[in-house]
Design a protein around this motif. Sequence first.
Motif, PDB file in Angstrom:
ATOM      1  N   LEU A  12      30.956  48.816   8.700  1.00 38.78           N
ATOM      2  CA  LEU A  12      29.648  48.731   9.330  1.00 38.78           C
ATOM      3  C   LEU A  12      29.725  48.329  10.797  1.00 38.78           C
ATOM      4  O   LEU A  12      28.992  48.854  11.631  1.00 38.78           O
ATOM      5  N   ASP A  13      30.625  47.392  11.136  1.00 41.36           N
ATOM      6  CA  ASP A  13      30.764  46.978  12.531  1.00 41.36           C
ATOM      7  C   ASP A  13      31.199  48.154  13.401  1.00 41.36           C
ATOM      8  O   ASP A  13      30.731  48.322  14.528  1.00 41.36           O
ATOM      9  N   GLY A  14      32.101  48.970  12.855  1.00 46.97           N
ATOM     10  CA  GLY A  14      32.553  50.147  13.590  1.00 46.97           C
ATOM     11  C   GLY A  14      31.441  51.165  13.772  1.00 46.97           C
ATOM     12  O   GLY A  14      31.302  51.766  14.842  1.00 46.97           O
ATOM     13  N   LEU A  15      30.629  51.354  12.733  1.00 46.57           N
ATOM     14  CA  LEU A  15      29.509  52.290  12.820  1.00 46.57           C
ATOM     15  C   LEU A  15      28.468  51.818  13.835  1.00 46.57           C
ATOM     16  O   LEU A  15      27.912  52.619  14.589  1.00 46.57           O
ATOM     17  N   LEU A  16      28.225  50.511  13.856  1.00 48.40           N
ATOM     18  CA  LEU A  16      27.287  49.966  14.835  1.00 48.40           C
ATOM     19  C   LEU A  16      27.786  50.206  16.257  1.00 48.40           C
ATOM     20  O   LEU A  16      26.999  50.488  17.169  1.00 48.40           O
ATOM     21  N   GLY A  17      29.097  50.122  16.448  1.00 48.61           N
ATOM     22  CA  GLY A  17      29.676  50.385  17.755  1.00 48.61           C
ATOM     23  C   GLY A  17      29.549  51.847  18.148  1.00 48.61           C
ATOM     24  O   GLY A  17      29.169  52.172  19.280  1.00 48.61           O
ATOM     25  N   ALA A 155      18.993  52.428   3.059  1.00 46.52           N
ATOM     26  CA  ALA A 155      19.914  51.294   3.147  1.00 46.52           C
ATOM     27  C   ALA A 155      20.525  51.211   4.545  1.00 46.52           C
ATOM     28  O   ALA A 155      20.648  50.129   5.128  1.00 46.52           O
ATOM     29  N   THR A 156      20.900  52.362   5.076  1.00 48.20           N
ATOM     30  CA  THR A 156      21.469  52.403   6.426  1.00 48.20           C
ATOM     31  C   THR A 156      20.440  51.973   7.455  1.00 48.20           C
ATOM     32  O   THR A 156      20.729  51.188   8.366  1.00 48.20           O
ATOM     33  N   PHE A 157      19.232  52.493   7.319  1.00 49.62           N
ATOM     34  CA  PHE A 157      18.119  52.127   8.200  1.00 49.62           C
ATOM     35  C   PHE A 157      17.950  50.602   8.208  1.00 49.62           C
ATOM     36  O   PHE A 157      17.855  49.968   9.271  1.00 49.62           O
ATOM     37  N   TYR A 158      17.933  50.010   7.020  1.00 52.23           N
ATOM     38  CA  TYR A 158      17.745  48.562   6.909  1.00 52.23           C
ATOM     39  C   TYR A 158      18.894  47.792   7.559  1.00 52.23           C
ATOM     40  O   TYR A 158      18.673  46.864   8.344  1.00 52.23           O
ATOM     41  N   LEU A 159      20.121  48.166   7.234  1.00 54.01           N
ATOM     42  CA  LEU A 159      21.279  47.404   7.716  1.00 54.01           C
ATOM     43  C   LEU A 159      21.443  47.493   9.232  1.00 54.01           C
ATOM     44  O   LEU A 159      21.850  46.525   9.874  1.00 54.01           O
ATOM     45  N   PHE A 160      21.128  48.641   9.809  1.00 51.85           N
ATOM     46  CA  PHE A 160      21.194  48.756  11.264  1.00 51.85           C
ATOM     47  C   PHE A 160      20.071  47.949  11.919  1.00 51.85           C
ATOM     48  O   PHE A 160      20.258  47.376  12.999  1.00 51.85           O
ATOM     49  N   SER A 161      18.922  47.899  11.276  1.00 53.66           N
ATOM     50  CA  SER A 161      17.782  47.175  11.832  1.00 53.66           C
ATOM     51  C   SER A 161      17.966  45.658  11.729  1.00 53.66           C
ATOM     52  O   SER A 161      17.487  44.906  12.587  1.00 53.66           O
ATOM     53  N   TYR A 162      18.666  45.206  10.670  1.00 56.01           N
ATOM     54  CA  TYR A 162      18.837  43.777  10.437  1.00 56.01           C
ATOM     55  C   TYR A 162      20.321  43.387  10.428  1.00 56.01           C
ATOM     56  O   TYR A 162      20.744  42.522   9.681  1.00 56.01           O
ATOM     57  N   ALA A 163      21.092  44.047  11.290  1.00 55.50           N
ATOM     58  CA  ALA A 163      22.535  43.805  11.351  1.00 55.50           C
ATOM     59  C   ALA A 163      22.849  42.340  11.664  1.00 55.50           C
ATOM     60  O   ALA A 163      23.715  41.717  11.022  1.00 55.50           O
ATOM     61  N   ALA A 164      22.167  41.768  12.646  1.00 49.42           N
ATOM     62  CA  ALA A 164      22.450  40.390  13.061  1.00 49.42           C
ATOM     63  C   ALA A 164      22.184  39.409  11.918  1.00 49.42           C
ATOM     64  O   ALA A 164      22.930  38.432  11.740  1.00 49.42           O
ATOM     65  N   TYR A 165      21.145  39.666  11.143  1.00 53.84           N
ATOM     66  CA  TYR A 165      20.807  38.792  10.020  1.00 53.84           C
ATOM     67  C   TYR A 165      21.957  38.726   9.018  1.00 53.84           C
ATOM     68  O   TYR A 165      22.205  37.686   8.407  1.00 53.84           O
ATOM     69  N   HIS A 166      22.674  39.825   8.861  1.00 50.86           N
ATOM     70  CA  HIS A 166      23.789  39.878   7.907  1.00 50.86           C
ATOM     71  C   HIS A 166      25.137  39.606   8.571  1.00 50.86           C
ATOM     72  O   HIS A 166      26.189  39.826   7.962  1.00 50.86           O
ATOM     73  N   LEU A 168      26.536  41.111  11.106  1.00 47.13           N
ATOM     74  CA  LEU A 168      27.249  42.312  11.544  1.00 47.13           C
ATOM     75  C   LEU A 168      27.188  42.411  13.065  1.00 47.13           C
ATOM     76  O   LEU A 168      26.136  42.192  13.669  1.00 47.13           O
ATOM     77  N   LYS A 169      28.321  42.764  13.673  1.00 47.19           N
ATOM     78  CA  LYS A 169      28.383  42.875  15.129  1.00 47.19           C
ATOM     79  C   LYS A 169      29.057  44.187  15.514  1.00 47.19           C
ATOM     80  O   LYS A 169      30.112  44.525  14.967  1.00 47.19           O
ATOM     81  N   PRO A 170      28.477  44.936  16.448  1.00 44.61           N
ATOM     82  CA  PRO A 170      29.069  46.229  16.845  1.00 44.61           C
ATOM     83  C   PRO A 170      30.444  46.052  17.470  1.00 44.61           C
ATOM     84  O   PRO A 170      30.644  45.177  18.322  1.00 44.61           O
ATOM     85  N   GLN A 171      31.390  46.841  17.009  1.00 47.34           N
ATOM     86  CA  GLN A 171      32.680  46.909  17.693  1.00 47.34           C
ATOM     87  C   GLN A 171      32.505  47.690  18.986  1.00 47.34           C
ATOM     88  O   GLN A 171      31.677  48.577  19.078  1.00 47.34           O
TER      89      GLN A 171
END
Length: 224
Positions: A12-17, A155-166, A168-171
């Motif tokens: 997920l961190d890689g995808l956020l990046g 699920a993807t929509f949610y996790l990208f929207s609330y990444a910091a809450y979980h 998750l940090k973008p690479q």
Amino acid sequence: IRVYLKDRRENLDGLLGKATYYFPIFEQYLDKFDLPLEIKYLAVVESALNPSAISPSGAKGLWQFMYGTGLEYNLQIDSYVDERYDYLKSTEAACAYLQKLYKTFNDWDLALAAYNSGPGNVKKAIKRAGGNTNYWEIRQFLPRETQSYVPAFYATFYLFSYAAYHGLKPQKSELGYYETDTVHIKQSLSFESIHKGIGIDNDLLKALNPQYKKEHIPQVKERR
């Protein structure tokens, strides 16, 4: 959501990046076609933002176009070029296709399901459900992959929207959206010549231009 956070968290961190590069491109075309900007998350489900992705069935690129659908939406596919891998042209084609699917079903859940399994399977599922057009009601009549496809999108929509809450940090992405531009050329040119001329790394050149199969940009003929 549990599956992504438990079994695929490291991805997920890689995808956020990667999203920091690809999402501005997607949003530009989604806006052009007057589509919801949230549709950008569909490419994460389709290809994990890998422009060179190939599915077992032969779908290719960020938006996973099959050969026939690619040709239908004016994507060039030949010995030298496969525009299903082209970031810009495949995104524009995906937007055109999604726009058509939404006009067909007038419902985004059904349009997304149709993008995955084809509009014919969605129409069959609606018929088997007695005319019901609620995705969650017809879900049991759709192909198994499509049954999990729309939930994966949300699920993807949610996790990208609330990444910091979980947590998750973008690479950091190797590609920078504001550090790249498009250059038009009038004759054929090899990647090697570009590398020698301006010193750009060949691997980076291939990453930015995955549509050219032989590391060679052919002369473009006028399309009808």
